[in-house]
Design an enzyme around this catalytic site. Structure first.
Site, PDB file in Angstrom:
ATOM      1  N   TYR A 156       0.755  -1.147  -0.094  1.00 58.04           N
ATOM      2  CA  TYR A 156      -0.014   0.014   0.073  1.00 58.04           C
ATOM      3  C   TYR A 156       0.848   1.368   0.091  1.00 58.04           C
ATOM      4  O   TYR A 156       0.613   2.160  -0.767  1.00 58.04           O
ATOM      5  CB  TYR A 156      -0.818   0.006   1.096  1.00 58.04           C
ATOM      6  CG  TYR A 156      -1.832   1.219   1.415  1.00 58.04           C
ATOM      7  CD1 TYR A 156      -2.821   1.285   0.272  1.00 58.04           C
ATOM      8  CD2 TYR A 156      -1.711   2.118   2.406  1.00 58.04           C
ATOM      9  CE1 TYR A 156      -3.559   2.323   0.420  1.00 58.04           C
ATOM     10  CE2 TYR A 156      -2.393   2.906   2.483  1.00 58.04           C
ATOM     11  CZ  TYR A 156      -3.633   3.486   1.656  1.00 58.04           C
ATOM     12  OH  TYR A 156      -4.521   4.251   1.722  1.00 58.04           O
TER      13      TYR A 156
HETATM   14  P1  NAD Z   1     -13.385   2.373   0.366  1.00 56.10           P
HETATM   15  O1  NAD Z   1     -13.103   1.126   0.739  1.00 56.10           O
HETATM   16  O2  NAD Z   1     -14.512   2.835   1.214  1.00 56.10           O
HETATM   17  O3  NAD Z   1     -13.477   3.187  -0.981  1.00 56.10           O
HETATM   18  C1  NAD Z   1     -12.545   2.610  -1.990  1.00 56.10           C
HETATM   19  C2  NAD Z   1     -13.287   2.948  -3.151  1.00 56.10           C
HETATM   20  O4  NAD Z   1     -12.694   2.608  -4.439  1.00 56.10           O
HETATM   21  C3  NAD Z   1     -14.606   1.985  -3.412  1.00 56.10           C
HETATM   22  O5  NAD Z   1     -15.581   2.837  -3.933  1.00 56.10           O
HETATM   23  C4  NAD Z   1     -14.344   1.099  -4.191  1.00 56.10           C
HETATM   24  O6  NAD Z   1     -15.288   0.370  -4.844  1.00 56.10           O
HETATM   25  C5  NAD Z   1     -13.431   1.599  -5.249  1.00 56.10           C
HETATM   26  N1  NAD Z   1     -12.480   0.837  -6.023  1.00 56.10           N
HETATM   27  C6  NAD Z   1     -11.734  -0.267  -5.517  1.00 56.10           C
HETATM   28  N2  NAD Z   1     -11.118  -0.990  -6.684  1.00 56.10           N
HETATM   29  C7  NAD Z   1     -11.590  -0.096  -7.717  1.00 56.10           C
HETATM   30  C8  NAD Z   1     -11.400  -0.200  -8.924  1.00 56.10           C
HETATM   31  N3  NAD Z   1     -10.654  -1.161  -9.629  1.00 56.10           N
HETATM   32  N4  NAD Z   1     -11.907   0.595  -9.902  1.00 56.10           N
HETATM   33  C9  NAD Z   1     -12.640   1.831  -9.494  1.00 56.10           C
HETATM   34  N5  NAD Z   1     -12.962   1.714  -8.097  1.00 56.10           N
HETATM   35  C10 NAD Z   1     -12.435   1.032  -7.142  1.00 56.10           C
HETATM   36  O7  NAD Z   1     -12.132   3.204   1.311  1.00 56.10           O
HETATM   37  P2  NAD Z   1     -11.693   4.819   1.306  1.00 56.10           P
HETATM   38  O8  NAD Z   1     -11.104   4.540   2.866  1.00 56.10           O
HETATM   39  O9  NAD Z   1     -12.841   5.508   1.090  1.00 56.10           O
HETATM   40  O10 NAD Z   1     -10.632   4.856   0.275  1.00 56.10           O
HETATM   41  C11 NAD Z   1     -10.682   5.891  -0.671  1.00 56.10           C
HETATM   42  C12 NAD Z   1      -9.136   6.491  -0.806  1.00 56.10           C
HETATM   43  O11 NAD Z   1      -8.748   6.863   0.344  1.00 56.10           O
HETATM   44  C13 NAD Z   1      -8.311   5.024  -1.415  1.00 56.10           C
HETATM   45  O12 NAD Z   1      -7.431   5.609  -2.375  1.00 56.10           O
HETATM   46  C14 NAD Z   1      -7.478   5.027  -0.090  1.00 56.10           C
HETATM   47  O13 NAD Z   1      -6.166   4.489  -0.282  1.00 56.10           O
HETATM   48  C15 NAD Z   1      -7.458   6.499   0.510  1.00 56.10           C
HETATM   49  N6  NAD Z   1      -6.874   6.664   2.081  1.00 56.10           N
HETATM   50  C16 NAD Z   1      -8.057   5.857   2.770  1.00 56.10           C
HETATM   51  C17 NAD Z   1      -7.657   6.077   4.352  1.00 56.10           C
HETATM   52  C18 NAD Z   1      -8.517   5.538   5.241  1.00 56.10           C
HETATM   53  O14 NAD Z   1      -8.058   5.364   6.712  1.00 56.10           O
HETATM   54  N7  NAD Z   1      -9.627   5.181   5.065  1.00 56.10           N
HETATM   55  C19 NAD Z   1      -6.412   6.785   4.675  1.00 56.10           C
HETATM   56  C20 NAD Z   1      -5.722   7.218   3.617  1.00 56.10           C
HETATM   57  C21 NAD Z   1      -6.032   7.098   2.282  1.00 56.10           C
END
Ligand code: NAD
Length: 288
Positions: A156
Site C-alpha cells: 500500500y
Molecule cells: P473504501 O473502500 O470505502 O473506498 C474505496 C473505493 O474505491 C470504493 O468505492 C471501491 O469500490 C473503489 N475501488 C476499488 N477498486 C476499484 C477499481 N478497480 N476501480 C474503481 N474503483 C475501485 O475506502 P476509502 O477509505 O474511502 O478509500 C478511498 C481512498 O482513500 C483510497 O485511495 C485510500 O487509499 C485512501 N485513503 C483511505 C484512508 C482511510 O483510513 N480510510 C487513509 C488514507 C487514504
C-alpha cells in the site's frame, strides 16, 4: 455562471461517497465512478439527480475511456472543474512471502488506474485545446502512507509513494495547460476500507516469522481505522483543494497530527526502531 462539475473515482463508499455527497450539497454536478450497476442505482437513489453515476473500473481501460466519453457528452463544450482520483484498495503482507500478484494488483488499481482515469478526463479539464471555461484541477487521494512506509503494509505504501511522484510529475507536466494537481494525505479515516483489511487471513503467513507481527499489525490497524476521522473531513479538504485560490500541495487530514509530525522529524533509524518494537519485529523479540 457555468455549474461546477467533478468526476470522482471510487465513489460507491467511504471518502469517494462522502465527497460526492458534499460537493452535490454545494450544488456541483457530480459524476460518480462506480464498478457495479447496483451501486450506480443506490447512489442515484441516495444523492438525487445532481449526481450521475458512471461505470468506471480503473483497471478496465475501455470502461474508463467510455466513462470519459459519457462525461464529455454530458458537459458539451464546458470544462470539467475537477477530477478526484480516489479509487483505491490496501494490500498488506510481509514482502518476503507476499504473492507477487498481490503487489501487481495493488499497483494496478492504485497507480496505473489513476493514470487511466487521468488520461481519460484530463482533456475535459482543459488539456484539450478549445474547450470552454477555466482549466480544471486534479485532486489525488494519497495517504500519510505516501510519506512513511509501515512494515507489513508496504504494498500500500509503495502505491501511495508512487501517488506522490505521480502528483508532483503530473503537476509539472500539466502547467502547460494551467491544470493544477494536488494531493490529500489522510491518516486513519473511518471507512469500509478497514472492513476489507479484516478480510486478510493472517493464517497464510502463520508458517513464517511474521505470524505474530502481522496479527499485531492487523489488530492495531483495525482499531486505529475504526477510530478514524469521519470521511466528510476529507471531502472538506477536497473541496478546498478544488476551490482555494492557492491550494496546498499536500493536505494531511489525520486524528494523530503529533505522531505524523514526529515521524517527519525523527531520524529514520530511530523511527525504524520505534515501529519495529511496537510490532515485535526486532531480532531480539523474535528470539526470546
Ligand atoms: P473504501 O473502500 O470505502 O473506498 C474505496 C473505493 O474505491 C470504493 O468505492 C471501491 O469500490 C473503489 N475501488 C476499488 N477498486 C476499484 C477499481 N478497480 N476501480 C474503481 N474503483 C475501485 O475506502 P476509502 O477509505 O474511502 O478509500 C478511498 C481512498 O482513500 C483510497 O485511495 C485510500 O487509499 C485512501 N485513503 C483511505 C484512508 C482511510 O483510513 N480510510 C487513509 C488514507 C487514504
Amino acid at each position: 455562471m457555468t455549474q461546477q462539475s467533478v468526476m470522482i473515482t471510487g465513489a460507491s463508499t467511504g471518502i469517494g461517497f462522502a465527497t460526492a455527497e458534499y460537493l452535490a450539497a454545494k450544488g456541483w454536478r457530480v459524476f460518480a465512478g462506480v464498478r457495479k450497476q447496483a451501486d450506480a442505482d443506490r447512489l442515484a437513489d441516495a444523492l438525487g439527480e445532481i449526481v450521475t453515476p458512471v461505470l468506471c473500473d480503473v483497471t478496465d481501460g475501455d470502461q474508463v475511456n467510455a466513462a470519459g466519453e459519457a462525461v464529455r457528452a454530458a458537459l458539451g463544450d464546458d470544462n470539467l472543474t475537477g477530477l478526484v482520483n480516489n479509487a483505491g484498495v490496501a494490500v498488506a503482507g510481509p514482502l518476503l512471502h507476499l504473492p507477487v500478484e498481490d503487489m501487481q494488483a495493488q499497483l494496478e488499481i492504485n497507480v496505473t488506474g489513476q493514470l487511466r482515469a487521468t488520461q481519460a478526463f484530463a482533456p475535459l479539464l482543459g488539456a484539450e485545446r478549445g474547450r470552454g471555461g477555466a482549466p480544471g484541477r486534479i485532486v489525488n487521494i494519497s495517504s500519510v502512507a505516501g510519506f512513511n512506509a509501515m512494515p507489513l503494509v508496504t504494498p500500500y505504501a509503495c502505491s501511495k509513494f508512487a501517488m506522490e511522484a505521480f502528483t508532483q510529475g503530473l503537476r509539472r507536466e500539466l502547467m502547460l495547460y494551467g491544470i493544477d494537481v494536488i494531493a490529500i494525505n489522510p491518516g486513519p479515516i473511518a471507512t469500509p476500507i478497514w472492513d476489507k483489511a479484516e478480510e486478510l487471513d493472517p493464517e497464510q503467513y502463520a508458517h513464517t516469522d511474521y505470524d505474530g507481527p502481522i496479527r499485531k499489525l492487523l489488530g492495531y490497524m483495525l482499531e486505529r481505522g475504526r477510530k478514524g476521522l469521519p470521511p466528510v473531513k476529507v471531502a472538506e479538504a477536497v473541496y478546498a483543494g478544488l476551490t482555494d485560490a492557492k491550494p496546498r500541495l499536500n493536505t494531511v487530514i489525520t486524528p494523530d497530527r503529533f505522531q505524523q509530525w514526529l515521524l517527519s522529524v525523527l531520524p529514520a533509524r530511530m523511527t525504524d526502531k520505534m515501529i519495529t518494537k511496537q510490532l515485535n519485529l526486532t531480532a531480539d523479540q523474535q528470539s526470546s
